[in-house]
Design a protein around this motif. Structure first.
Motif, PDB file in Angstrom:
ATOM      1  N   ASP A   1      -5.338  -0.479  -4.979  1.00  0.00           N
ATOM      2  CA  ASP A   1      -4.791  -1.046  -3.742  1.00  0.00           C
ATOM      3  C   ASP A   1      -5.784  -2.037  -3.143  1.00  0.00           C
ATOM      4  O   ASP A   1      -6.742  -1.652  -2.487  1.00  0.00           O
ATOM      5  N   GLU A   2      -5.555  -3.297  -3.387  1.00  0.00           N
ATOM      6  CA  GLU A   2      -6.425  -4.376  -2.910  1.00  0.00           C
ATOM      7  C   GLU A   2      -7.906  -4.048  -3.119  1.00  0.00           C
ATOM      8  O   GLU A   2      -8.675  -4.004  -2.164  1.00  0.00           O
TER       9      GLU A   2
ATOM     10  N   SER B   1       0.837  -1.210   0.000  1.00  0.00           N
ATOM     11  CA  SER B   1       0.000   0.000   0.000  1.00  0.00           C
ATOM     12  C   SER B   1       0.861   1.245   0.000  1.00  0.00           C
ATOM     13  O   SER B   1       0.604   2.211  -0.722  1.00  0.00           O
TER      14      SER B   1
END
Ligand SMILES: Nc1ncnc2c1ncn2[C@@H]1O[C@H](COP(=O)(O)OP(=O)(O)O)[C@@H](O)[C@H]1O
Ligand SMILES: [Mg+2]
Lengths: 246, 231
Positions: free
Chosen positions: A165-166, A45
């Motif tokens: 991000d995810e 991240s």
């Protein structure tokens, strides 16, 4: 060809004692899809937030197309308006309707008229399959729907690259596909993408390269097929066996 | 025993001298809340600033103001300061005292409102290219407002009543004018009840306004209300 995203020996510390990124280097060419994976806490991240300057770095350099991210006189808002970002928890603006969420950047940052912005928004809602929800508030939508709106919000700025991000890790399993479908579509259209995800099905389908991070380091940066067939490092082998098992 | 004088009561209920006093009370409240919100924002931003000096000054200010009674502050400003050559008119002294107080209390309210907005919101705002000012204006402030408005509304209610303290330095607001009339006419109970009714009228009117404002800033948080609005 001029690379789209370049990270060169990026160092970053949180506080004085904790180095979260250790000399990370990475290049993404235009139209490339790079998947970043690695254990929780490995700095994924943080790394992706450095690309659009949401996190400052202490060493190395980062550039996007011909814009220096790390320079002292960088116009960060301008840079970010060209780079789309999608977050794990969607982070839609809760006080705005779906349409307002997608319009705000277009009108306030890009200076489009309300009519232009709404036309663009309608087209994007169509594209992510959310046309029926234009006037709803985020709280009225499921996680998968919110994430598709978040993608539309980023695309509305006509970004030259997209950072994820995810994007599916906060979603219930039955909603993951609807979000991944949109992302696969985007990849096939030639969007430059950096995607932090553990969805290896997605990586297999559209990734060009897989980057494996551990302990703040880029441990592997290999073409997708090579990565799945024979990871070079022991840490990647262990990681892969863990996430592919369940 | 004098008994209750209905004629006197109704006469004062529509007395222009009292009515003007009520108008002054209203004006003082509007002025000190407006200036108080602006000053309160400044104090709140100073308090949250990464610069220690600014943050400490803001902390000291709120500590000082909140730790002393407004009555004492007003007397110091109006009666005490001339002793060292600083002179204010009654209106100036009243406004300074009220605004300084509101700023101190409101800064705490504003600060907690701003910190209640999740970190993800500022990242999301920045990610679409907003400047810090745009982020504040379009993303943080509207969300903070939802948290801030209920206690802010209570402050308006409180301020309407607190203005009466300025009567002590002879500010001609509602209470002061009531007292002046009492000294002439000796209808103590009737006149105080008239004053109380005016305060009640103003606080009740504010209550209604506040509810409308709360509904506006609540949009996007109440599924049922939002659905109704969309039909
Ligand atoms: N704002 C922060 N301050 C201090 N430490 C942080 C901060 N954000 C993340 N970290 C730490 O940095 C490390 C990497 O975090 P992160 O980039 O979120 O990892 P990942 O996304 O790979 O799970 C973790 O150990 C995390 O606890
Ligand atoms: Mg993470």
């Amino acid at each position: 060809m001029q690379p789209m995203i370049v990270l060169e020996d990026v160092d970053k510390w949180y506080g004085k004692n904790f180095q979260v990124l250790k000399s990370c280097s990475l290049t993404v060419s235009p139209g490339e899809v790079v998947v970043i994976c690695g254990p929780s806490g490995s700095g994924k991240s943080t790394l992706i937030k450095c690309v659009n300057g949401l996190e400052p770095v202490q060493g190395g350099r980062i550039s996007v197309k011909d814009m220096e991210v790390t320079g002292p006189r960088t116009n960060l808002p301008k840079l970010r308006s060209h780079v789309g970002m999608v977050f794990q928890h969607f982070d839609l603006f809760p006080h705005m309707t779906v349409t307002e969420n997608i319009c705000i950047g277009q009108t306030r940052v890009l200076g489009r008229t309300q009519a232009e912005a709404e036309a663009k928004t309608a087209a994007l809602l169509e594209r992510v399959g959310m046309s029926d929800h234009a006037r709803k508030y985020p709280i009225q939508l499921s996680g998968g729907q919110q994430q598709r709106i978040a993608i539309a919000r980023a695309l509305a700025m006509d970004p030259i690259a997209m950072l994820f991000d995810e994007p599916t890790s906060a979603l219930d399993p039955e909603m993951i596909t609807e979000v991944l479908d949109v992302m696969v579509e985007l990849a096939k259209e030639g969007m430059t993408m950096m995607v932090v995800t553990h969805e290896m099905g997605f990586a297999r389908k559209v990734a060009d390269r897989v980057v494996f991070m551990d302990g703040g380091e880029v441990v592997e940066d290999t073409p997708k097929d090579e990565f799945f067939a024979s990871p070079k490092s022991q840490r990647a082998v262990e990681f892969l066996s863990k996430i592919l098992d369940h | 025993m004098k008994g209750w004088n209905w004629d006197g009561f109704f006469e004062y209920l529509t007395n222009t001298y009292i009515l003007e006093g009520a108008a002054v009370t209203l004006g003082l409240t509007i002025a000190s809340m407006t200036l108080g919100v602006v000053a309160g924002c400044v104090v709140a931003l100073m308090r949250m600033s990464p610069f220690r000096v600014l943050s400490n000054i803001a902390y000291f200010y709120t500590w000082l103001i909140r730790g002393t009674p407004l009555l004492v502050q007003l007397i110091i400003i109006y009666t005490g300061l001339p002793q060292i050559g600083i002179k204010f008119s009654v209106l100036e002294a009243t406004l300074i005292g009220l605004v300084m107080n509101e700023a101190a209390y409101l800064s705490e309210i504003i600060r907690s409102g701003i910190s209640s907005v999740p970190k993800g919101q500022s990242n999301a705002a920045r990610a679409v290219g907003m400047t810090d000012v745009q982020m504040m204006r379009y993303v943080i402030a509207p969300q903070a407002a939802r948290i801030i408005i209920p206690p802010l509304g209570n402050s308006v209610n409180g301020c309407l009543k607190t203005t009466s303290i300025a009567s002590i330095i002879s500010m001609e607001e509602l209470l002061r004018r009531t007292q002046v009339l009492i000294q002439e006419k000796f209808m103590v109970l009737e006149l105080f009840v008239v004053a109380a009714l005016y305060y009640l009228l103003m606080t009740t009117a504010w209550d209604l306004i506040q509810r409308r404002i709360e509904r506006h800033f609540g949009r996007g948080y109440d599924i049922k209300a939002d659905a109704a609005e969309q039909r």
